[in-house]
Structures are given as C-alpha cells and as structure tokens.
Design an enzyme around this catalytic site. Structure first.
Site, mmCIF file in Angstrom:
data_model
loop_
_atom_site.group_PDB
_atom_site.id
_atom_site.type_symbol
_atom_site.label_atom_id
_atom_site.label_comp_id
_atom_site.label_asym_id
_atom_site.label_seq_id
_atom_site.Cartn_x
_atom_site.Cartn_y
_atom_site.Cartn_z
ATOM 1 N N ASP A 195 58.057 -38.610 -6.157
ATOM 2 C CA ASP A 195 59.447 -38.223 -5.899
ATOM 3 C C ASP A 195 60.285 -38.418 -7.170
ATOM 4 O OD1 ASP A 195 61.669 -37.461 -4.423
ATOM 5 O OD2 ASP A 195 62.009 -39.467 -3.567
ATOM 6 N N GLU B 286 62.265 -35.165 -11.473
ATOM 7 C CA GLU B 286 62.890 -34.038 -12.222
ATOM 8 C C GLU B 286 63.113 -34.380 -13.697
ATOM 9 O OE1 GLU B 286 63.872 -35.160 -9.199
ATOM 10 O OE2 GLU B 286 62.814 -33.511 -8.203
ATOM 11 N N ASP C 132 65.010 -31.829 -0.540
ATOM 12 C CA ASP C 132 65.941 -32.289 0.503
ATOM 13 C C ASP C 132 66.697 -31.142 1.164
ATOM 14 O OD1 ASP C 132 65.095 -34.815 -0.083
ATOM 15 O OD2 ASP C 132 66.795 -35.279 -1.396
HETATM 16 O O1 MIG Z 1 67.274 -40.437 -3.446
HETATM 17 O O2 MIG Z 1 62.648 -41.839 -1.142
HETATM 18 O O3 MIG Z 1 63.450 -35.915 -1.612
HETATM 19 O O4 MIG Z 1 62.043 -36.911 0.556
HETATM 20 O O5 MIG Z 1 62.718 -39.486 1.491
HETATM 21 C C1 MIG Z 1 66.465 -40.062 -2.380
HETATM 22 C C2 MIG Z 1 63.739 -41.425 -0.389
HETATM 23 C C3 MIG Z 1 65.026 -40.324 -2.710
HETATM 24 C C4 MIG Z 1 64.340 -38.097 -2.065
HETATM 25 C C5 MIG Z 1 63.226 -37.310 -1.452
HETATM 26 C C6 MIG Z 1 63.089 -37.659 -0.004
HETATM 27 C C7 MIG Z 1 62.820 -39.145 0.127
HETATM 28 C C8 MIG Z 1 63.962 -39.930 -0.513
HETATM 29 N N1 MIG Z 1 64.100 -39.526 -1.918
#
Ligand code: MIG
Length: 818
Positions: A427, A430, A503
C-alpha cells in the site's frame, strides 16, 4: 496564462484545463525565463548499426530500432547523445526481426520489416508508419521536439501525432474516465487518490501505453518514459494526439496491429506477463481496515464457514503492526501470530498482510536502524534524509530503485513467511506522504545505477517496492508461488503483482467506474485486477453490495474491502435475500475456477488479457468503439453487469456468433442488442456456443476437496470453436519446467452430430480419472456416443437441454450422433 506554452502546435483550446504545475516553469515571477522549443530539422545523415538506424539533422539524432516484425522503437537525442539504455518496463529487449532493410528515395528513408514500414521524411523529419500494403497507420503531425530544462538539466520532450476524425483511444491503465479516451487529456504521476471522482486524474498508476483504433485498424504507442507525462487525445486540438514528458528521453514503441488484441499481446511481449498465481488467489478474499484483534479475525473466518460461503484470503490491515512499524506484530492484538496463521490455514484461510514503504524513525526499531546504517533510505539532493509523516509518524523511505535495498527488503519478510503469511499487500507506494502528498522532486534515487531525481523515479517507486516484495517472497517461499498486490505501479508491474483500484466509494457510480477501470487495466497489460467490492468508503446497501459481488465474481481479483469507520461488510452482513445471492455467486466463482485458471494461463503464456472489452473482439463494428458495458471474461463468457439500483431489465449487446443465456440455456443469435431481465438473483451472463467450460465442485476453499471428477460443460455449436483447459499443481513453479497440462478442445457440430476433440501438452497428470460431460443445447435426440472408436451406452438424457455421460479424461475424440 497562455496554454500554448505547452505546445505551440496545439493551438485550438477546447476546454483544456491550464496546466499550472507545468506553467510555473515558464513563470517570469519565479525568475525562470520562457523556454524555447526546438524541432528536428532536415535529415542530413543515416547510419546503420545492425537493427538500429540513426538519422541526424547535424545536431539531434533519432534512433529507429527494429525490435520485431511488428514493433519498432523510436528514440530522440536532442544533441546527438542518447541516454543509457535502461528500462524498468522492458527488462530485456528481445530482438526477433531477422529481415529488415533500409531504402532511400528522393523524399524519404524507409526502414522496413516483413510487416511494417517506418518512413522518415527527409525534408521535415516527420515519421510515419505503414503496413505492407502501404496503408499509413500512424503519422507525426509535427516533428519530434523538446525544450531545455534549465532547472534540472535535460529536456521536456514532445511527440505529436495526427488524430483522425473517428479515431478512438484505449489503454493508459486506471484512468477514471470512459473506456474511449478520446477528447481528454491525462497526466501520469502516481497519486494517492482517496475517494476519486469520475475524470479525476492522475490516479495511482502510470501506464504510458495507448491503443489507437482508426477505421477498424489498430496500433499501439508505448512511451517508455517514467517522468511525469501527459497524453492529449485530441482534447486540445481535435486533429492531434500528443504526448510529452517532463524529462528523460522521448522514446516510444510503435506496436503494429491491425487487431487490438495483437497490440495487447505485443505490448506484453515487451513488458512481460503475470506469473501464474497460486490457485487459491483466484478464490474469494475478505479484507477490512482492520480485522483485529485475533478474536475478530477468527469470528470473521468462522462466519464464512458457518454461513457456508467460500473464502480463501483473509487480510490484516495496518493494525496488526506494533505502532505501524513494518515487519512487527502488535502482541496485544496478536499474541501468537504463528499459531493463529497456522490454525487459519488448517481451516483453509491464507493470511495476507499489508506493508507500507514508510519506516518509522526510531532507533529502537531494528528495521530503521539497519536501513539507516546501510544508507538504504532516500535522501534529498543536499544529503538530508527524505522524511515525511505517514501512519507510523515520522518516517524515512527505502530507495527501492536500489537493487541492494530491494534484496534487503525482500529478506525482511523471512519471519512473516516463517509465520505462514501467504501473501503481501503493498500500500501507499505512490509513494504517499501525509500533507505533502509525495516526495519532493529533488530526492535522489539510485535507479539501478542510472541515478536520477524523484522526477524520474516517482512513477516506478511503487513497482520497485512490490518487485522487492515479490522477489523476496519468491526466494523465501522456496518453490511456492507468492501472492502480492500493489496499489501503485508502472508498465511491467504485472510481472510482480496484482493490482486493486484503490480507495473507491460505496456508490453506484463507483461500481460503474470500477467496471470500466478493470476493462481498461486489462487492455493496459494488467490482467490480475480488482476493485474494493462494496466500495472502500461509505456504506453500500444490500442491493449495491450484491450487485458488486456479482460483478466481482467476474473480476480477475475478487476481494471485498472497506474503511475502518464503516459498518460490518461481510457477504452475510446484509441479511436475506442478499446473503443467499452472495453465496450463490461466490460459489459460482469457485465452480468456474478451472476456467479462470485456464484463462490466466492464456494470459501468462500468450499475453491475452483476462477481461476483454467488446471492442477488443469486434473492433470493426463502429458502435463498439464506445461500448463499455459488456466484456468477456476470457473469451467464452460475456457479462453485462447491472449498474443501477432497482433495475429489472437491461439492454445487452452480444457480439456476432451464437450465445447461450447461462441462466435459462436459451440460444441467441449475436450481433444485436437484446433486452435481458435482471432480477437481483442474476447478472446478465452468456456463454459462447462451442465453448468448453471446465467446472469444479463448490469448495469452501481451494483444496478443501480432492477433485475426483471434473465437469466439462460443452455448449453445442454448428461451427468450430476452440477452448483451453489448463491444470497443474496450483502452487509451485513446476509449470516453468513443463509440469502442467494444457488441453485444447475443438467442438464442432451439425444437425445430426456433435464432435469434441481433445489434444494435450505438458507433463502434468491430474489425479482424477474422469470427466463428467454435460452437453448443453444439443438440437437433436442423441442415439449414440462414440468415444475413441468405442460405443458408449451409459448416458443420461434426463432433462431436456442437458445430456450427460462420464468418460476418461484422456479421450481424444467424442462423437454424439443422432
Ligand atoms: O491511508 O491501510 O488504499 O486499502 O485499507 C490509508 C489502510 C491507508 C489505503 C488503502 C486502503 C487501506 C488503508 N490505506
């Protein structure tokens, strides 16, 4: 400010937003002088070096590389010196063309393969591509051009192609717009786009590859440049398609069609395909931010088994960690992770954990200490560490573009693998930083020895993170296939991970949007993709959730996920009738697993996408250019999801050929739009006549049951149709040593017979002995069945459409006769 600064060739401004970030570079207030644009001049020289042709105008040089009969690469060096040849997208440029030639006449040079010609106009350096019938498929509207970047060095680089009146454009990854990109401008800069909206741009990934379709003929352009890039598909000037990048080299591959599917396959020949996933990863996954403590995880997994709803993947989001420190456990919530994961595994659940790139600045934390000691974290240009706030608080970030850092990161998974973790979810890569958004441009990256700033590395950062993860897991799981999923990516990321669309929102609009995004990702080289089923933020009602499960059943990656502040979101959370329908569809997913797995093999081995928009199959039908409601799952099952609440019927287009309605087995002639009832219990679903669809029994998880017989559904057809059926161990890399079984079926029928032929390849033998044939749509009453010359008397004709018999899986030819 005048938008023409972007490109003086793009004069008509059709509601294109002014590009602020780009414009400040020309902003006199900031003291940066307006920059002069330079164009290629007249060709003065050509030099050939094997498959490379160098054209020069005395200063600039253009390299034309023959890659294959159908792929030609073009590069530009404004002052004659090319950058080192290095690409994260194309790890190895395989040159397969053996016959090519250079031809010169009064007006042009022409580099030709057996299939394509690349014309270089002497006078103005315009480049055109044509096929062997001299039909021009792609042409420069303006010679390649550039602007010097006085701040960072290097150049802004530009290419501008002619855009035709009815030309349509596809690709570019996860853009949240209609499937046909025409009339819009897009930006590539990987961005954490929480709750993104229609047409919001950029999103999480950078796939600088598009497919053009003009008058039924397709070609592709892959601009392998990792810098922030922009694509304008006749948005600013309806006669031009332009692309430009903030740095690096103007470098693109022309990929010949004429079929869109050929373009997609050839794009994969450059950037690679997805490795075979573990079979369980094609099952259903349940996720949430977050399931904790352990008792909650166990009540959710128990819920699946109690409700008899199949599930293979269970996810731990960031709360499993100690203070969000990667590679640690919160022992209060999870006192004995190894024991928990083992017990979950015994119940058929594979545990997938999340991992983030931000490493907490904390000298008592071993990962930070080691990273700091070994100088693995990214630094600013003047040697300060790149610091930013993310979930753990103040963080530093590994430079995943450094191979040594990737190895280190990969090895950090050893304890998690040892504890039994089966998959890793990448996650925030980016990379996302609270407040600032991402890293500043000046951050330095090692870039596998081809150093650069964050401007160059930003769009590949996430891909290199998940690569480090994948390679580390692969090493530590010995011969087992890892499962990985990533949010950010660049072209080629499919070699390392599946992708989810980030998201999204629990709304009908997002169901629609996700449906288009998955089709687009599929055409852009990312086969293993899915949306957060139900929508990440917000609350779906039972109807929306069920419609999303129905579409998700036909998404290559099927996972429900939701944000932490939402109500419970398991397939049984909405009560009846929703639970029963959700169960029926997740069961259908498991019944169709061998079909999906075979389709995955078709991707892995041959480069076909898993989801295929209608235009990919019938590009010669003009109306199909804008069609985005229907897609096929593999090439045998057509799906048209319900995307509105309360819908009782909808229009579905069936491509030419014959189709069976999956629900009532009625045969329908394609090439038309039809109206289909859409009760909540069904999704419009059609099977192509002539298909062979292998089917497994419903299992609560992959491997729950030993497969003792495979059901082979055969849909009668009066023309010849081929199908694949792939099987192997489902969890090792033995398939790389030919330990697999690839079967091909050929089905053909007439008024009095149906013939099914089977051929086999590979060294794997499934354990089961027999197929249970289930013949659908036979238009006559069968009197005999002859298999490999032997007459079979034991067959079952109960029911009307279906006709069943059991026979050895090794048959070669079966004939059903009137
Ligand atoms: O700032 O880990 O897209 O799927 O549940 C949010 C928490 C961070 C973004 C991800 C989402 C995930 C969430 N993450």
């Amino acid at each position: 400010m005048d938008d023409n600064i972007l490109d003086p060739e793009l004069t008509d401004n059709h509601d294109v937003e002014v590009d602020e970030e780009f414009h400040h570079l020309n902003n006199p207030v900031l003291g940066i002088k307006p920059i002069e644009k330079k164009y290629l001049g007249t060709v003065t020289e050509v030099v050939q070096d094997k498959n490379k042709f160098f054209f020069s105008d005395n200063d600039a040089r253009v390299e034309v590389t023959v890659v294959s009969d159908e792929i030609i690469r073009v590069r530009l060096a404004p002052h004659g010196v090319f950058l080192d040849e290095f690409s994260y997208a194309v790890p190895e440029l395989k040159v397969t063309a053996s016959v090519f030639s250079l031809h010169e006449d009064e007006n042009e040079y022409r580099v030709s393969t057996n299939t394509v010609n690349c014309h270089i106009n002497k006078q103005d350096f315009l480049i055109h591509f044509s096929d062997s019938q001299e039909h021009v498929t792609s042409s420069d509207a303006v010679p390649m051009h550039w602007e010097e970047n006085t701040q960072f060095g290097g150049y802004y680089v530009f290419g501008t192609k002619v855009c035709h009146q009815d030309e349509a454009f596809y690709g570019l990854g996860d853009k949240a717009s209609n499937l046909n990109l025409r009339g819009r401008r897009f930006r590539n800069w990987n961005t954490d786009a929480y709750s993104f909206a229609w047409n919001q741009d950029p999103l999480y990934r950078t796939i600088p590859f598009y497919i053009s379709l003009n008058e039924g003929i397709a070609h592709g352009i892959f601009v392998d440049n990792t810098f922030r890039s922009t694509f304008d598909f006749a948005a600013e000037d309806f006669t031009k398609t332009s692309f430009w990048a903030d740095g690096g080299e103007l470098q693109y591959y022309y990929i010949h069609g004429p079929h869109m599917m050929d373009v997609v396959k050839r794009y994969h020949s450059l950037t690679g395909t997805h490795p075979m996933p573990p079979l369980w990863a094609l099952g259903y996954h349940q996720c949430r931010w977050s399931y904790y403590p352990e008792s909650k995880v166990r009540s959710v997994t128990r819920g699946f088994r109690d409700n008899k709803i199949p599930c293979d993947g269970i996810y731990l989001d960031i709360d499993y960690m100690d203070g969000y420190r990667c590679f640690t456990w919160n022992r209060k919530y999870f006192p004995d992770p190894k024991k928990m994961i083992k017990e979950l595994a015994a119940d058929g659940f594979k545990t997938v954990i999340i991992i983030d790139p931000g490493i907490r600045v904390d000298d008592n934390y071993a990962v930070f200490r080691e990273g700091k000691e070994k100088k693995y974290f990214c630094r600013r240009c003047d040697d300060y560490f790149m610091e930013g706030h993310v979930w753990p608080g103040r963080c530093q970030f590994p430079d995943f573009t450094n191979p040594e850092v990737r190895r280190w990161w990969g090895d950090l998974f050893d304890e998690l693998v040892e504890a039994g973790v089966a998959g890793v979810w990448n996650d925030m890569n980016e990379p996302a930083v609270f407040g600032a958004g991402t890293f500043p441009d000046d951050v330095r990256h090692q870039y596998d020895g081809y150093r650069g700033s964050h401007r160059k590395a930003h769009n590949v950062y996430g891909m290199q993170m998940v690569r480090a993860t994948y390679e580390g897991l692969r090493k530590q799981m010995k011969n087992k296939r890892p499962f990985t999923i990533t949010r950010a990516g660049y072209s080629g990321v499919q070699r390392y991970a599946s992708v989810w669309t980030g998201d999204n929102v629990a709304s009908w609009e997002h169901l629609h949007l996700g449906h288009i995004q998955l089709q687009r990702l599929s055409m852009s080289g990312i086969p293993f993709c899915g949306t957060d089923i139900g929508g990440f933020s917000g609350e779906p009602d039972g109807e929306l959730f069920t419609r999303w499960i129905q579409l998700g059943t036909f998404s290559p990656f099927m996972r429900a996920h939701s944000a932490g502040d939402t109500k419970e979101r398991e397939p049984w959370s909405f009560g009846e009738p929703y639970t029963a329908i959700n169960r029926k569809f997740i069961e259908l997913r498991y019944r169709l697993l061998p079909y999906l797995y075979s389709t995955f093999w078709e991707h892995h081995r041959y480069g076909f996408p898993i989801l295929r928009p209608v235009v990919l199959q019938e590009q010669d039908v003009l109306n199909n250019q804008a069609r985005q409601d229907e897609f096929t799952y593999g090439d045998k099952i057509l799906i048209c999801p319900v995307l509105e609440p309360g819908q009782t019927q909808r229009i579905v287009y069936l491509p030419k050929g014959k189709w069976y309605n999956f629900w009532d087995k009625k045969l329908i002639e394609g090439g038309n739009e039809i109206t289909v009832p859409t009760p909540l219990e069904t999704i419009p679903m059609f099977i192509k006549a002539g298909s062979v669809i292998p089917e497994y029994p419903v299992q609560q998880y992959v491997g729950e049951k030993e497969i003792t017989e495979v059901k082979i559904n055969i849909y009668y057809s009066d023309y010849e149709v081929n199908s694949f059926f792939f099987e192997d161990y489902g969890e090792t890399f033995a398939y790389e040593q030919d330990i697999y079984s690839e079967k091909k079926f050929i089905v053909n029928g007439d008024a009095a017979s149906l013939t099914i032929e089977q051929s086999m390849e590979g060294l794997y033998t499934p354990r089961y002995e027999n197929y249970a044939f289930n013949i659908v749509g036979l238009p006559f009453k069968p009197a005999k069945v002859i298999i490999d010359g032997k007459m079979l008397t034991d067959f079952d004709q109960s029911g009307d459409a279906s006709f069943k018999f059991i026979f050895t899986k090794n048959f070669k030819k079966a004939e059903i006769l009137k």
